[in-house]
Enzyme design. Sequence first.
Site, mmCIF file in Angstrom:
data_model
loop_
_atom_site.group_PDB
_atom_site.id
_atom_site.type_symbol
_atom_site.label_atom_id
_atom_site.label_comp_id
_atom_site.label_asym_id
_atom_site.label_seq_id
_atom_site.Cartn_x
_atom_site.Cartn_y
_atom_site.Cartn_z
ATOM 1 N N ASP A 77 -3.884 -4.894 0.968
ATOM 2 C CA ASP A 77 -4.213 -4.239 2.234
ATOM 3 C C ASP A 77 -5.627 -4.666 2.612
ATOM 4 O OD1 ASP A 77 -4.735 -2.621 4.363
ATOM 5 O OD2 ASP A 77 -4.493 -0.729 3.281
ATOM 6 N N ASN A 94 0.879 -1.173 0.000
ATOM 7 C CA ASN A 94 0.000 0.000 0.000
ATOM 8 C C ASN A 94 0.913 1.218 0.000
ATOM 9 O OD1 ASN A 94 -1.395 2.342 0.914
ATOM 10 N ND2 ASN A 94 -3.070 1.069 1.628
ATOM 11 N N GLU A 113 -3.831 1.631 -3.119
ATOM 12 C CA GLU A 113 -3.975 3.059 -2.828
ATOM 13 C C GLU A 113 -3.031 3.891 -3.703
ATOM 14 O OE1 GLU A 113 -4.992 5.884 1.042
ATOM 15 O OE2 GLU A 113 -3.968 3.966 1.372
ATOM 16 N N ASP A 135 2.673 4.690 5.212
ATOM 17 C CA ASP A 135 2.520 4.157 6.564
ATOM 18 C C ASP A 135 2.510 2.626 6.568
ATOM 19 O OD1 ASP A 135 0.125 4.355 5.193
ATOM 20 O OD2 ASP A 135 -1.016 5.194 6.849
ATOM 21 N N HIS A 136 2.519 2.027 5.389
ATOM 22 C CA HIS A 136 2.611 0.579 5.248
ATOM 23 C C HIS A 136 4.010 0.188 4.776
ATOM 24 C CE1 HIS A 136 -1.845 -0.301 5.203
ATOM 25 N NE2 HIS A 136 -1.849 1.003 4.944
ATOM 26 N N ASN A 180 -6.790 -4.286 5.665
ATOM 27 C CA ASN A 180 -7.230 -3.336 6.691
ATOM 28 C C ASN A 180 -7.833 -4.011 7.915
ATOM 29 O OD1 ASN A 180 -6.727 -0.474 6.509
ATOM 30 N ND2 ASN A 180 -7.744 -0.530 4.515
ATOM 31 N N TYR A 217 -7.714 -3.982 -2.219
ATOM 32 C CA TYR A 217 -7.596 -2.921 -1.215
ATOM 33 C C TYR A 217 -8.945 -2.816 -0.493
ATOM 34 C CZ TYR A 217 -7.062 1.844 0.654
ATOM 35 O OH TYR A 217 -7.010 2.949 1.472
#
Length: 268
Positions: free
Chosen positions: A155, A11, A38, A258-259, A157, A113
């Site tokens: 991702d 991501n 993303e 951030d991933h 999540n 995603y």
Amino acid sequence: MAAPLKIASWNINSVRFRLASVQRFLAEEQPDILCLQETKVIDNDFPEGPFRQLGYNFQKLHGQPMHHGVAIISKMRLSDDNRLDWQANGEARHIGVSITGPLGGTVRLENVYVPAGGEVPDREVNPKFGQKLDFLERMTQWSRGLDGRTIILGDFNIAPLESDVWSHKQLINTVSHTAIEIERLKALQDAHNWVDIGRKFYPAPERLYTWWSYRARDWSVSDKGRRLDHIWVSPDLVEAVKSHRVVEPCRGWAQPSDHAPLISEFLF
């Protein structure tokens, strides 16, 4: 002996903004295939050229302006391009292809995603949370009908296990680690008997994170991570998986996502 096929998932949180990081990752790690989530860019503006210069001449894109978006870039041919609308509103959150491995086997590769789900874990006050649960239900229905060897990654999540978060006690009511999300992810896994490659190579309760919040002043010291990114395989592909790791140093690069990326190696 044939070399394993190296498949990465990341991501990237805007592929154009973090183009230099992706180029560095490709140069250092040399994956055969990189699945991005993303991407936040329409297909016509995707930075195809810089990736072709590094040998990634095969690219399947499913983008949209400013939000979401997935892509698969590859050194090897990709076929049977497919996009499923598990969000049921046209958002670009899935792209799937067929690939041929070093031993001549054909496998489906599905890049997804899953929606983050907002901040409040209540679909009545937070429609985004309901959309996430419904997305997972549509993925589950699709999984029940699968026939053939498949890799699904991206991702998701959701951090499903207590050891997938820095503090189960503090995050139990936080979106990405709530009981209902974990239950829905388990139903998805059971629908095809998917094998979680991360936990195959790093059994719980071993530390294994893929995401660290931008809010942390020093992410590596506080280490308040979560395992939101996953690589799963059909049961008949388990023996083909030769390695798996999270490339954590990427989280510390300049202007990071951030991933962190995941890499698995396969022989099929």
